[in-house]
Design a protein around this motif. Sequence first.
Motif, PDB file in Angstrom:
ATOM      1  N   GLN A 154      58.457 -49.168 -49.920  1.00  8.03           N
ATOM      2  CA  GLN A 154      58.061 -48.111 -48.971  1.00  8.03           C
ATOM      3  C   GLN A 154      58.303 -46.706 -49.501  1.00  8.03           C
ATOM      4  OE1 GLN A 154      60.268 -48.992 -45.394  1.00  8.03           O
ATOM      5  NE2 GLN A 154      59.719 -51.158 -45.493  1.00  8.03           N
ATOM      6  N   ASP A 155      58.906 -46.633 -50.682  1.00  6.36           N
ATOM      7  CA  ASP A 155      59.210 -45.336 -51.288  1.00  6.36           C
ATOM      8  C   ASP A 155      59.613 -45.624 -52.728  1.00  6.36           C
ATOM      9  OD1 ASP A 155      59.666 -42.589 -51.528  1.00  6.36           O
ATOM     10  OD2 ASP A 155      61.757 -42.749 -50.872  1.00  6.36           O
ATOM     11  N   VAL A 156      59.609 -44.584 -53.549  1.00  7.17           N
ATOM     12  CA  VAL A 156      60.016 -44.740 -54.946  1.00  7.17           C
ATOM     13  C   VAL A 156      60.529 -43.392 -55.435  1.00  7.17           C
ATOM     14  CG1 VAL A 156      57.714 -44.177 -55.898  1.00  7.17           C
ATOM     15  CG2 VAL A 156      59.268 -45.642 -57.200  1.00  7.17           C
ATOM     16  N   SER A 157      61.390 -43.438 -56.432  1.00 12.20           N
ATOM     17  CA  SER A 157      61.874 -42.186 -57.009  1.00 12.20           C
ATOM     18  C   SER A 157      60.778 -41.525 -57.837  1.00 12.20           C
ATOM     19  CB  SER A 157      63.084 -42.453 -57.907  1.00 12.20           C
ATOM     20  OG  SER A 157      63.519 -41.244 -58.486  1.00 12.20           O
ATOM     21  N   MET A 189      62.320 -49.504 -41.578  1.00 14.90           N
ATOM     22  CA  MET A 189      63.715 -49.932 -41.726  1.00 14.90           C
ATOM     23  C   MET A 189      64.034 -50.983 -40.672  1.00 14.90           C
ATOM     24  SD  MET A 189      67.155 -47.645 -42.280  1.00 14.90           S
ATOM     25  CE  MET A 189      67.546 -47.351 -40.572  1.00 14.90           C
ATOM     26  N   ASN A 190      63.341 -52.116 -40.789  1.00 15.64           N
ATOM     27  CA  ASN A 190      63.537 -53.231 -39.862  1.00 15.64           C
ATOM     28  C   ASN A 190      63.726 -54.512 -40.656  1.00 15.64           C
ATOM     29  OD1 ASN A 190      62.962 -51.973 -37.134  1.00 15.64           O
ATOM     30  ND2 ASN A 190      61.076 -51.429 -38.220  1.00 15.64           N
ATOM     31  N   VAL A 218      49.823 -51.172 -41.585  1.00 15.97           N
ATOM     32  CA  VAL A 218      50.225 -51.652 -40.266  1.00 15.97           C
ATOM     33  C   VAL A 218      51.739 -51.580 -40.133  1.00 15.97           C
ATOM     34  CG1 VAL A 218      50.092 -53.606 -38.680  1.00 15.97           C
ATOM     35  CG2 VAL A 218      48.285 -53.269 -40.381  1.00 15.97           C
ATOM     36  N   GLY A 219      52.216 -50.848 -39.161  1.00 14.76           N
ATOM     37  CA  GLY A 219      53.655 -50.739 -38.939  1.00 14.76           C
ATOM     38  C   GLY A 219      54.131 -51.790 -37.956  1.00 14.76           C
ATOM     39  N   GLY A 220      54.248 -51.402 -36.697  1.00 18.40           N
ATOM     40  CA  GLY A 220      54.824 -52.275 -35.670  1.00 18.40           C
ATOM     41  C   GLY A 220      54.252 -53.686 -35.646  1.00 18.40           C
ATOM     42  N   ALA A 221      52.933 -53.793 -35.746  1.00 21.36           N
ATOM     43  CA  ALA A 221      52.309 -55.121 -35.637  1.00 21.36           C
ATOM     44  C   ALA A 221      52.592 -56.005 -36.857  1.00 21.36           C
ATOM     45  CB  ALA A 221      50.795 -54.980 -35.431  1.00 21.36           C
ATOM     46  N   CYS A 230      55.210 -54.615 -47.375  1.00 21.06           N
ATOM     47  CA  CYS A 230      56.111 -53.595 -47.939  1.00 21.06           C
ATOM     48  C   CYS A 230      57.427 -53.662 -47.187  1.00 21.06           C
ATOM     49  CB  CYS A 230      55.485 -52.210 -47.815  1.00 21.06           C
ATOM     50  SG  CYS A 230      53.960 -52.049 -48.763  1.00 21.06           S
ATOM     51  N   VAL A 231      58.436 -54.190 -47.866  1.00 23.94           N
ATOM     52  CA  VAL A 231      59.719 -54.494 -47.216  1.00 23.94           C
ATOM     53  C   VAL A 231      60.775 -53.485 -47.661  1.00 23.94           C
ATOM     54  CG1 VAL A 231      59.060 -56.944 -47.224  1.00 23.94           C
ATOM     55  CG2 VAL A 231      60.568 -56.095 -49.010  1.00 23.94           C
ATOM     56  N   PRO A 232      61.892 -53.386 -46.934  1.00 23.63           N
ATOM     57  CA  PRO A 232      62.994 -52.541 -47.405  1.00 23.63           C
ATOM     58  C   PRO A 232      63.529 -53.055 -48.751  1.00 23.63           C
ATOM     59  CG  PRO A 232      63.280 -53.128 -45.081  1.00 23.63           C
ATOM     60  CD  PRO A 232      62.163 -53.983 -45.612  1.00 23.63           C
ATOM     61  N   TYR A 233      64.002 -52.148 -49.580  1.00 20.45           N
ATOM     62  CA  TYR A 233      64.454 -52.514 -50.940  1.00 20.45           C
ATOM     63  C   TYR A 233      65.342 -53.760 -51.001  1.00 20.45           C
ATOM     64  CZ  TYR A 233      63.127 -47.736 -52.512  1.00 20.45           C
ATOM     65  OH  TYR A 233      62.477 -46.571 -52.826  1.00 20.45           O
ATOM     66  N   PRO A 234      66.360 -53.881 -50.130  1.00 20.69           N
ATOM     67  CA  PRO A 234      67.281 -55.015 -50.322  1.00 20.69           C
ATOM     68  C   PRO A 234      66.611 -56.373 -50.147  1.00 20.69           C
ATOM     69  CG  PRO A 234      68.212 -53.406 -48.808  1.00 20.69           C
ATOM     70  CD  PRO A 234      66.775 -53.029 -49.020  1.00 20.69           C
TER      71      PRO A 234
END
Length: 244
Positions: A57-60, A11-12, A224-227, A36-40
Amino acid sequence: MDKLVAGNWKMNGGLASNRLLLDAFTPVSGVDMLVCVPYPYLSQAQKRTPSIALGAQDVSEFPAGAYTGEVSAAMLRDFDCTFVIVGHSERRALFHEDNATVARKAAAALAAGVTPIVCVGETLAERDAGRVMDVIGAQLSAVLEVLGVAAMARIVLAYEPVWAIGAGRSASAEQVAGVHGAIRAWLATRGVDAGTLRILYGGSVKPQNAAELFAIQHVDGALVGGASLVADDFMAICRAAAHR
Ligand code: PGA
């Protein structure tokens, strides 16, 4: 098979900062790159980086209907998402997703033509108790039960030891090799034709440790998260994965 390097922004981000980051992501030959970005921000990423694969990053787990706040796999397809992370340890721990929910989300993604990246991994307490493959086996079993043997071969797995995520210190080469090999063996024992199934490693992957991680047998890429929020770092990790 080229390695897959997937950035998980979590969520960044924001429209302005994303622009700088996305513009700095250029394709590297010999590696599959994914963000993989936040939905918006799917639409923004879809327009700015058409040469790099896009994911969520997630799905229903549900296809459509009265599920306020949910986003379906078909909606992700509308934005050219080819992958979606499911069962990330943050979703399991903070949003109480259990193994069965994660399995249904993986099935929903596949049904819409989106490849699920199913995250598995143990906590430090579970590792210390010698339960690593018990925990991962239960996580994998739930997915296999819902998908079946044939569809199981069409997912991507990500081994993410919970204790290495955001910790600054990745698992050791021996630990990664041990678990990735054990996951391959687990799949083979159950008849999953895992020849082309990629197993990513995730947890504090950085430019400094990427080459060592990618040299390990059965490490087919990285989550890869932070990087992935630092353009130079993400690009360096992608280059380390190229032609390996
Ligand atoms: P990290 O996160 O690279 O910041 O450790 C990895 C992940 O959570 O997927």
